[in-house]
Design an enzyme around this catalytic site. Structure first.
Site, PDB file in Angstrom:
ATOM      1  N   ALA A  11      81.898  51.270 -32.171  1.00 37.84           N
ATOM      2  CA  ALA A  11      81.457  50.220 -31.244  1.00 37.84           C
ATOM      3  C   ALA A  11      82.446  49.066 -31.139  1.00 37.84           C
ATOM      4  O   ALA A  11      82.279  48.179 -30.319  1.00 37.84           O
ATOM      5  CB  ALA A  11      80.092  49.687 -31.691  1.00 37.84           C
ATOM      6  N   ARG A  16      93.052  44.907 -30.493  1.00 36.05           N
ATOM      7  CA  ARG A  16      94.491  45.018 -30.712  1.00 36.05           C
ATOM      8  C   ARG A  16      95.152  46.058 -29.819  1.00 36.05           C
ATOM      9  O   ARG A  16      96.370  46.154 -29.751  1.00 36.05           O
ATOM     10  CB  ARG A  16      94.757  45.313 -32.204  1.00 36.05           C
ATOM     11  CG  ARG A  16      94.408  44.133 -33.098  1.00 36.05           C
ATOM     12  CD  ARG A  16      94.281  44.516 -34.576  1.00 36.05           C
ATOM     13  NE  ARG A  16      92.935  45.043 -34.882  1.00 36.05           N
ATOM     14  CZ  ARG A  16      92.512  45.343 -36.119  1.00 36.05           C
ATOM     15  NH1 ARG A  16      93.329  45.173 -37.145  1.00 36.05           N
ATOM     16  NH2 ARG A  16      91.290  45.808 -36.314  1.00 36.05           N
ATOM     17  N   THR A  79      81.260  46.267 -39.403  1.00 36.94           N
ATOM     18  CA  THR A  79      80.987  47.682 -39.675  1.00 36.94           C
ATOM     19  C   THR A  79      79.613  47.884 -40.327  1.00 36.94           C
ATOM     20  O   THR A  79      78.936  48.878 -40.052  1.00 36.94           O
ATOM     21  CB  THR A  79      82.083  48.283 -40.575  1.00 36.94           C
ATOM     22  OG1 THR A  79      82.342  47.387 -41.662  1.00 36.94           O
ATOM     23  CG2 THR A  79      83.384  48.485 -39.806  1.00 36.94           C
ATOM     24  N   ASP A 102      88.137  55.548 -35.310  1.00 43.50           N
ATOM     25  CA  ASP A 102      89.572  55.392 -35.059  1.00 43.50           C
ATOM     26  C   ASP A 102      90.456  56.079 -36.103  1.00 43.50           C
ATOM     27  O   ASP A 102      91.619  55.740 -36.251  1.00 43.50           O
ATOM     28  CB  ASP A 102      89.935  53.904 -34.925  1.00 43.50           C
ATOM     29  CG  ASP A 102      89.691  53.114 -36.207  1.00 43.50           C
ATOM     30  OD1 ASP A 102      89.146  53.677 -37.174  1.00 43.50           O
ATOM     31  OD2 ASP A 102      90.056  51.914 -36.238  1.00 43.50           O
ATOM     32  N   GLU A 152      88.786  42.779 -48.064  1.00 41.96           N
ATOM     33  CA  GLU A 152      89.505  42.858 -46.783  1.00 41.96           C
ATOM     34  C   GLU A 152      90.777  42.015 -46.835  1.00 41.96           C
ATOM     35  O   GLU A 152      90.861  41.037 -47.568  1.00 41.96           O
ATOM     36  CB  GLU A 152      88.604  42.362 -45.645  1.00 41.96           C
ATOM     37  CG  GLU A 152      87.417  43.258 -45.369  1.00 41.96           C
ATOM     38  CD  GLU A 152      87.813  44.709 -45.121  1.00 41.96           C
ATOM     39  OE1 GLU A 152      88.645  44.969 -44.246  1.00 41.96           O
ATOM     40  OE2 GLU A 152      87.290  45.585 -45.839  1.00 41.96           O
ATOM     41  N   ASN A 225      94.553  50.924 -34.818  1.00 37.82           N
ATOM     42  CA  ASN A 225      94.152  49.607 -34.336  1.00 37.82           C
ATOM     43  C   ASN A 225      95.014  49.152 -33.172  1.00 37.82           C
ATOM     44  O   ASN A 225      94.569  48.387 -32.336  1.00 37.82           O
ATOM     45  CB  ASN A 225      94.235  48.576 -35.466  1.00 37.82           C
ATOM     46  CG  ASN A 225      93.279  48.911 -36.607  1.00 37.82           C
ATOM     47  OD1 ASN A 225      92.182  49.423 -36.365  1.00 37.82           O
ATOM     48  ND2 ASN A 225      93.699  48.664 -37.820  1.00 37.82           N
ATOM     49  N   TYR A 363     108.949  75.517   1.122  1.00 38.74           N
ATOM     50  CA  TYR A 363     107.637  74.915   0.911  1.00 38.74           C
ATOM     51  C   TYR A 363     106.586  75.905   1.379  1.00 38.74           C
ATOM     52  O   TYR A 363     106.593  76.343   2.533  1.00 38.74           O
ATOM     53  CB  TYR A 363     107.486  73.591   1.678  1.00 38.74           C
ATOM     54  CG  TYR A 363     106.066  73.075   1.584  1.00 38.74           C
ATOM     55  CD1 TYR A 363     105.542  72.688   0.358  1.00 38.74           C
ATOM     56  CD2 TYR A 363     105.237  73.023   2.706  1.00 38.74           C
ATOM     57  CE1 TYR A 363     104.224  72.263   0.239  1.00 38.74           C
ATOM     58  CE2 TYR A 363     103.921  72.593   2.602  1.00 38.74           C
ATOM     59  CZ  TYR A 363     103.425  72.219   1.369  1.00 38.74           C
ATOM     60  OH  TYR A 363     102.125  71.807   1.250  1.00 38.74           O
ATOM     61  N   ASN A 383     102.074  73.348   7.360  1.00 32.21           N
ATOM     62  CA  ASN A 383     100.617  73.475   7.185  1.00 32.21           C
ATOM     63  C   ASN A 383      99.836  72.282   7.703  1.00 32.21           C
ATOM     64  O   ASN A 383      98.627  72.324   7.790  1.00 32.21           O
ATOM     65  CB  ASN A 383     100.291  73.686   5.699  1.00 32.21           C
ATOM     66  CG  ASN A 383     100.713  72.498   4.848  1.00 32.21           C
ATOM     67  OD1 ASN A 383     101.730  71.861   5.126  1.00 32.21           O
ATOM     68  ND2 ASN A 383      99.932  72.179   3.841  1.00 32.21           N
ATOM     69  N   TYR A 384     100.535  71.204   8.085  1.00 30.00           N
ATOM     70  CA  TYR A 384      99.847  69.956   8.395  1.00 30.00           C
ATOM     71  C   TYR A 384     100.274  69.483   9.771  1.00 30.00           C
ATOM     72  O   TYR A 384     101.471  69.350  10.049  1.00 30.00           O
ATOM     73  CB  TYR A 384     100.229  68.925   7.320  1.00 30.00           C
ATOM     74  CG  TYR A 384      99.515  67.595   7.423  1.00 30.00           C
ATOM     75  CD1 TYR A 384      98.132  67.537   7.571  1.00 30.00           C
ATOM     76  CD2 TYR A 384     100.229  66.398   7.348  1.00 30.00           C
ATOM     77  CE1 TYR A 384      97.484  66.322   7.644  1.00 30.00           C
ATOM     78  CE2 TYR A 384      99.581  65.178   7.411  1.00 30.00           C
ATOM     79  CZ  TYR A 384      98.217  65.141   7.565  1.00 30.00           C
ATOM     80  OH  TYR A 384      97.571  63.940   7.637  1.00 30.00           O
TER      81      TYR A 384
HETATM   82  C1  UD1 Z   1      87.908  48.770 -41.777  1.00 31.56           C
HETATM   83  C2  UD1 Z   1      87.445  48.410 -43.189  1.00 31.56           C
HETATM   84  C3  UD1 Z   1      88.666  48.392 -44.124  1.00 31.56           C
HETATM   85  C4  UD1 Z   1      89.337  49.751 -44.078  1.00 31.56           C
HETATM   86  C5  UD1 Z   1      89.686  50.150 -42.644  1.00 31.56           C
HETATM   87  C6  UD1 Z   1      90.142  51.577 -42.608  1.00 31.56           C
HETATM   88  C7  UD1 Z   1      85.551  46.897 -42.896  1.00 31.56           C
HETATM   89  C8  UD1 Z   1      85.057  45.520 -42.942  1.00 31.56           C
HETATM   90  N1  UD1 Z   1      86.828  47.092 -43.169  1.00 31.56           N
HETATM   91  O1  UD1 Z   1      88.785  47.744 -41.332  1.00 31.56           O
HETATM   92  O2  UD1 Z   1      88.245  48.111 -45.448  1.00 31.56           O
HETATM   93  O3  UD1 Z   1      90.509  49.727 -44.872  1.00 31.56           O
HETATM   94  O4  UD1 Z   1      88.538  50.057 -41.789  1.00 31.56           O
HETATM   95  O5  UD1 Z   1      90.570  51.922 -41.316  1.00 31.56           O
HETATM   96  O6  UD1 Z   1      84.775  47.817 -42.658  1.00 31.56           O
HETATM   97  N2  UD1 Z   1      83.148  48.975 -35.623  1.00 31.56           N
HETATM   98  C9  UD1 Z   1      81.900  48.940 -35.023  1.00 31.56           C
HETATM   99  N3  UD1 Z   1      81.257  47.766 -34.904  1.00 31.56           N
HETATM  100  C10 UD1 Z   1      81.771  46.602 -35.371  1.00 31.56           C
HETATM  101  C11 UD1 Z   1      83.033  46.633 -35.972  1.00 31.56           C
HETATM  102  C12 UD1 Z   1      83.701  47.839 -36.093  1.00 31.56           C
HETATM  103  O7  UD1 Z   1      81.399  49.979 -34.587  1.00 31.56           O
HETATM  104  O8  UD1 Z   1      81.104  45.565 -35.228  1.00 31.56           O
HETATM  105  C13 UD1 Z   1      83.848  50.263 -35.719  1.00 31.56           C
HETATM  106  C14 UD1 Z   1      85.156  50.286 -34.954  1.00 31.56           C
HETATM  107  O9  UD1 Z   1      84.949  50.788 -33.647  1.00 31.56           O
HETATM  108  C15 UD1 Z   1      86.032  51.200 -35.780  1.00 31.56           C
HETATM  109  C16 UD1 Z   1      85.455  51.079 -37.192  1.00 31.56           C
HETATM  110  O10 UD1 Z   1      84.180  50.507 -37.057  1.00 31.56           O
HETATM  111  O11 UD1 Z   1      85.952  52.538 -35.358  1.00 31.56           O
HETATM  112  C17 UD1 Z   1      86.346  50.215 -38.075  1.00 31.56           C
HETATM  113  O12 UD1 Z   1      86.445  48.938 -37.492  1.00 31.56           O
HETATM  114  P1  UD1 Z   1      87.812  48.132 -37.448  1.00 31.56           P
HETATM  115  O13 UD1 Z   1      87.576  46.849 -36.754  1.00 31.56           O
HETATM  116  O14 UD1 Z   1      88.898  49.004 -36.960  1.00 31.56           O
HETATM  117  O15 UD1 Z   1      87.968  47.842 -39.016  1.00 31.56           O
HETATM  118  P2  UD1 Z   1      89.299  47.556 -39.806  1.00 31.56           P
HETATM  119  O16 UD1 Z   1      89.691  46.159 -39.617  1.00 31.56           O
HETATM  120  O17 UD1 Z   1      90.297  48.602 -39.498  1.00 31.56           O
HETATM  121 CA    CA Z   2      90.489  50.301 -38.033  1.00 31.57          CA
END
Ligand code: UD1
Ligand code: CA
Length: 467
Positions: A11, A16, A79, A102, A152, A225, A363, A383-384
């Site tokens: 979501a 980025r 997340t 991702d 993080e 990302n 052609y 053709n056209y």
């Molecule tokens: C996250 C992890 C990090 C890990 C990394 C690995 C957290 C806080 N951090 O960081 O520890 O090393 O992934 O790739 O989890 N997403 C949602 N809703 C949200 C936020 C994110 O669905 O509100 C989804 C994103 O679409 C994505 C995944 O969760 O597919 C990870 O989110 P992202 O923002 O890429 O987290 P990172 O900063 O990469």
């Molecule tokens: Ca990520």
């Protein structure tokens, strides 16, 4: 362990990427990146896969189709918050894999390893070591090697930033424990988000077992990302695709310059020459020679076909046909067995039957060419008419002389002969000879007289342009 479920977090905004397309739909070797992780999840969890969508939710659902269950995260609050949205769809107990949308390079085997390592734990995280861990959550271990917590990048101390073991974003949870601890996450951190990895600290505080599943291949953790990471992941995926095809008997002269999409199929003893792109749902038979410098998009190619320095899209080529160099086969064509399509030939929406030849500079649009017909150099199907497209058919064994125009709609019968340089506007019966040229005149001595004048004209200053 009970039933295995999977939730894919997809979501996030993908800020980025700086894109209008939701991040998880960015293509990687011809498919949305989300479809790879979804495929790996389905390989272990069957139809029990939930995708959490948010930004561009409708676009994501449309692209991924009805095979998956969906949850919706209205606001992107992290997340942990994303996972909360999927909880109502989960059963009371069982094991839950949580994956990021991702991370396309994670495969079924890695998930199986995680499930094994998870046995007896309340929660298990998959980790790996990166030479450059910047941007990832760092895995902080206690003195006996157990998991203390995950920090993080934005919340890490200078010392913690030096840790090279990172959170891959892939986890396994006991669903019962998850239901207990997930609501306790807080957003008291630098980004003010509900971080899912914080759940490991909460679980540990209650003295419940948490685990770490360490994998050697750093690729599993590659979270896309930005577009640099997209390019890195594409390259790795491409190497996997090429390696698998080579192990199935396909020769590649220089795999590093061959770009083949994930869904492409190629038969054994086919040779792929350098600088070749094979895309979409293309299927190629065995014993073909493809390239160099070819682009094949959504095409079906039989056995023993030679396809050099050419482009083809949404068309079919039958066995032992030869195409190129420098041909362009546009959508809607069927090139029959042993047909020859030569240099600088464009073909569109045409059916060309077995052993017909279109060898040079033609052609052929909206046309049906019978088997064994021969189109001389420079034959054009007109053709056209400026408003509408019309169709032309050329019977089997017909011979169309060089530089003829076939003004559609037109039928040239089987075995007919069209004299070079004719412009046809009326049908030609089978076996007939058609000729539309004006009669040739020879003026005795006229050439000499003409050439005698040439030196004078050059002196008048035309020389430069003549060069
Ligand atoms: C996250 C992890 C990090 C890990 C990394 C690995 C957290 C806080 N951090 O960081 O520890 O090393 O992934 O790739 O989890 N997403 C949602 N809703 C949200 C936020 C994110 O669905 O509100 C989804 C994103 O679409 C994505 C995944 O969760 O597919 C990870 O989110 P992202 O923002 O890429 O987290 P990172 O900063 O990469
Ligand atoms: Ca990520």
């Amino acid at each position: 362990m009970g039933e295995i479920w999977a939730v894919i977090l997809a979501a996030g905004e993908g800020k980025r990427m700086l894109s209008r397309l939701p991040k998880v739909l960015h293509p990687l070797c011809g498919r949305p990146m989300l479809s790879y992780i979804a495929g790996s999840a389905a390989a272990v969890a069957g139809e029990r896969v939930i995708i959490v969508t948010g930004r561009g939710s409708q676009t994501v659902r449309k692209a991924m189709g009805p095979r998956w269950k969906y949850a919706f995260q209205e606001e992107q609050l992290g997340t942990g918050h994303a996972l909360m949205q999927a909880m109502p769809l989960l059963p009371e107990e069982g094991s839950l894999l949580v994956l990021c949308g991702d991370t396309p390079l994670l495969e079924k085997g890695h998930l199986e390893q995680l499930l094994l390592d998870h046995r007896g734990n309340a929660a298990t995280v998959m980790t790996t070591e990166l030479a450059d861990p910047f941007g990832y959550g760092r895995v902080v271990r206690d003195c006996s090697g157990g998991l203390l917590g995950i920090v993080e990048e934005s919340d890490a101390s200078e010392g913690q930033k030096k840790i090279r073991e990172i959170n891959s974003g892939t986890y396994c949870f006991d669903i019962k424990q998850l239901q207990l601890f997930l609501p306790r996450l807080s957003s008291a951190n630098v980004q003010q988000e509900y971080y899912l990895p914080d759940i490991f600290t909460l679980i540990r505080e209650q003295a419940l077992p948490t685990g770490i599943c360490t994998v050697g291949e750093w690729q599993v953790a590659l979270g896309i990302n930005d577009r640099r990471q997209l390019a890195v992941a594409s390259e790795i995926m491409r190497e996997r695709i090429n390696a698998s095809l080579m192990l199935q008997g396909v020769t590649m002269i220089d795999p590093s310059s061959v770009y083949i999409d994930y869904d492409v199929q190629i038969g054994p003893d086919t040779v792929i020459m350098p600088q070749t792109l094979i895309q979409g749902r293309t299927v190629i038979g065995s014993g073909c020679c493809i390239g160099p410098v070819a682009q094949i998009i959504d095409a079906e190619i039989g056995d023993g076909v030679s396809f050099r320095q050419s482009v083809i899209e949404e068309s079919v080529i039958k066995n032992e046909a030869r195409v190129g160099p420098f041909a362009y086969i546009r959508p809607g064509c069927t090139i029959g067995p042993k047909v020859k399509i030569g240099d600088f030939v464009e073909v569109k929406n045409a059916q060309i039957d077995s052993e017909a030849k279109v060898p040079h500079l033609s052609y052929v649009g909206d046309a049906d060419i019978g088997s064994g017909a021969n189109l001389g150099a420079g034959v054009l199907v007109v053709n056209y008419d400026g408003r509408k497209k019309h169709r032309t058919s050329i019977g089997r064994g017909a011979f169309i002389g060089c530089n003829s125009n076939l003004v559609s709609p037109l039928d040239v019968g089987a075995g007919a002969f069209v004299a070079a340089g004719s412009t046809l506007t009326r049908n030609v019966p089978p076996g007939a000879l058609a000729i539309t040229r004006t009669e040739q005149k020879n003026l005795p001595g006229a050439a000499e007289r003409l050439l005698d004048k040439a030196p004078q004209q050059q002196e008048k200053g035309g020389a430069k342009e003549n060069g």
